[in-house]
Design a protein around this motif. Structure first.
Motif, PDB file in Angstrom:
ATOM      1  N   VAL B  47      23.218 -60.166  47.783  1.00 57.18           N
ATOM      2  CA  VAL B  47      24.054 -59.485  46.587  1.00 57.18           C
ATOM      3  C   VAL B  47      24.877 -58.585  47.513  1.00 57.18           C
ATOM      4  O   VAL B  47      24.433 -57.858  48.379  1.00 57.18           O
ATOM      5  N   VAL B  48      26.135 -58.350  46.904  1.00 56.59           N
ATOM      6  CA  VAL B  48      26.903 -57.189  47.554  1.00 56.59           C
ATOM      7  C   VAL B  48      27.341 -56.281  46.393  1.00 56.59           C
ATOM      8  O   VAL B  48      27.469 -56.541  45.102  1.00 56.59           O
ATOM      9  N   VAL B  49      27.314 -55.013  46.615  1.00 58.99           N
ATOM     10  CA  VAL B  49      27.791 -54.123  45.806  1.00 58.99           C
ATOM     11  C   VAL B  49      28.521 -53.045  46.083  1.00 58.99           C
ATOM     12  O   VAL B  49      28.682 -52.774  47.313  1.00 58.99           O
ATOM     13  N   SER B  50      29.660 -52.682  45.106  1.00 62.10           N
ATOM     14  CA  SER B  50      30.557 -51.530  45.504  1.00 62.10           C
ATOM     15  C   SER B  50      30.709 -50.563  44.123  1.00 62.10           C
ATOM     16  O   SER B  50      30.725 -51.178  43.087  1.00 62.10           O
ATOM     17  N   VAL B 143      29.171 -55.937  41.269  1.00 63.82           N
ATOM     18  CA  VAL B 143      28.124 -56.863  42.032  1.00 63.82           C
ATOM     19  C   VAL B 143      28.763 -58.129  42.426  1.00 63.82           C
ATOM     20  O   VAL B 143      29.381 -58.794  41.512  1.00 63.82           O
TER      21      VAL B 143
END
Lengths: 318, 318
Positions: B47-50, B143
């Motif tokens: 999972v990648v979040v910003s 996400v």
């Protein structure tokens, strides 16, 4: 008495230095790129996300709360939303706008409060954003991990015949707010615990996971007010909920505070939010750390001992 | 000429109705509980979040942009951060504070812009928060899903001998900003494309994934300015980057706009951010949709044709 620090402003030290201070206060190996890659989500787990925005003057005041408490509470209220799904909070993101004359020490102390709270959950602050703005505004996003195949705890899954259980205080935060409104931060020593319940509520990690693991199906956290939040659960689940008046009755200390302030403590219990206590429904035993506070029945609406609650209103944003 | 609507305010219709309008404009089955459970993340993906915060008057103005464009761009700039990791954007969260006299139609149009952009990525708006505040402030969290075992594209992974590649415009958004500063929204027709590049930049979905799949190791998006962003990449990677002046030269149309406004268009190309163009480094072929714009070398710093860039500054929040 304001609780916030003075010293060099964020404009004086510059954006890069402020970000360095935040990352020092809340270090993470995942932080520092365009986006953060989360490594703590287990294989085959589902991802759960929630976000909240807190505006100075509306959601927090620095004459009532320290910056560290504001940071702690911003995380706690978001992590409570993750817990209320039966998931485990693993990461948080913090976006922040602040007036350019904000002391950098204030931002750092908010970050330290964030770190204290994420650490308590073995989670991490993995990223954020910082911008100038007329007001101090915090936006926190929480990310959780939902392991296994069981359904998450949803607000529409209460079923007749289940018991209603709660893990933690009900009304303490509202009682603390009433104290702060009367006295400011310097409250009578015997009532400090209520003030603290408002300025930095304690959310024991893992309650949502425990409830889910032991057969709970529905949950929410007491954020807008007990009756308001349970009314949403009852409506969305198509059930009635009856609270046990003895199980939710104000504590002796709360009754004393009510007398002291001339306020009916039942108002805090029934209408007060921001305790962020997990309230769940289960067909199984009362999960560890919870107590039984009512039953789920056929029908609609929320009652207290079969009667219409004396206080029903809850928090509205506007 | 303001672009924003009038009509009933959010205070008049109330919090619940505003939330209904947002959820109608951007429907999702995951929305509506304490937190959203994401189902579109593939098994074993990371999972990648910003997150990004946008403040009215600082990041957007309704005499320049429509509310719909503001919503689109808020998502686009966040999804670009996910793409710049080589990941696929799957979800967004929108937290919003607004003055109580904000027309509900304005909030709805922002939500419609959000929906337009998330849909283009086959993603969803899965949750949010709404609160009153003195200013209109948007906080978007994106996400993403990072499939497979390859490393994400990180800003510290450029290696000597690689080529630098870009997918999209460089400087168009800054040129559009200069136009808006001169004319407001009614710009000369021949230059409308530059205005639009600023008010709603187009981010073709999937470029980051393609770069990652074909051997790129590092990437970022052109958000703060080309030289500023590449300087960060060079410093974090411990390399030098040399841009090919012919490959990044202003287009004929941009040169004409520069003459029209009396501004050197190289300023837009080198210092202009907000194009959110993916810039990557790769030892492989130029990925589909990209073009070669320079090389990675031993050393430090960023040069253009071996010389010090004529413009180096970039966007700072304060």
């Amino acid at each position: 008495m304001p609780t916030s620090p003075s010293g060099p402003t964020i404009a004086e030290v510059g954006e890069h230095q402020v970000i360095r201070e935040i990352m020092e206060a809340a270090p993470s190996r995942a932080n520092g790129d365009d986006a953060a890659v989360l490594v703590s989500a287990q294989p085959n787990s589902r991802v759960v996300v929630s976000t909240d925005m807190l505006v100075q003057g509306r959601h927090f005041r620095f004459d009532w709360s320290t910056p560290r408490e504001v940071g702690r509470k911003a995380i706690a209220q978001n992590f409570a939303d993750i817990e209320a799904m039966g998931a485990r909070p693993i990461s948080a993101l913090l976006a922040l706008s602040a007036p350019v004359d904000t002391p950098v020490a204030l931002i750092r102390q908010i970050a330290e409060g964030v770190e204290e709270q994420v650490e308590q959950f073995s989670a991490e602050l993995v990223g954020g954003d910082l911008t100038a703005g007329e007001n101090l505004v915090l936006a926190v996003t929480a990310v959780g991990s939902l392991g296994g195949n069981r359904r998450p705890l949803t607000i529409d899954a209460a079923r007749p015949g289940q018991r209603l259980v709660a893990a933690g205080a009900l009304g303490d935060s509202a009682a603390g707010l009433a104290l702060l409104e009367r006295y400011g931060r310097q409250v009578p020593p015997e009532f400090v615990a209520f003030r603290d319940a408002h300025t930095h509520p304690q959310i024991p990690p893992g309650r949502g996971m425990i409830a889910r693991a032991t057969g709970a199906t529905a949950a929410t956290d007491n954020s807008d007010g007990l009756i308001a939040d349970l009314s949403t659960m009852a409506r969305r689940s198509g059930v009635a909920i009856d609270l046990d008046p003895q199980a939710i009755a104000p504590s002796e200390q709360m009754v004393r505070l009510g007398e002291h302030l001339g306020i009916d403590p039942w108002h805090w219990v029934l209408s007060g939010g921001e305790d962020h206590t997990i309230v769940a429904t289960t067909g199984g035993d009362v999960p560890s750390g919870f107590r039984s506070i009512g039953v789920v029945q056929r029908g609609s609406g929320v009652s207290v001992g079969g009667a219409i609650p004396t206080y029903q209103e809850g928090w509205l944003s506007f």
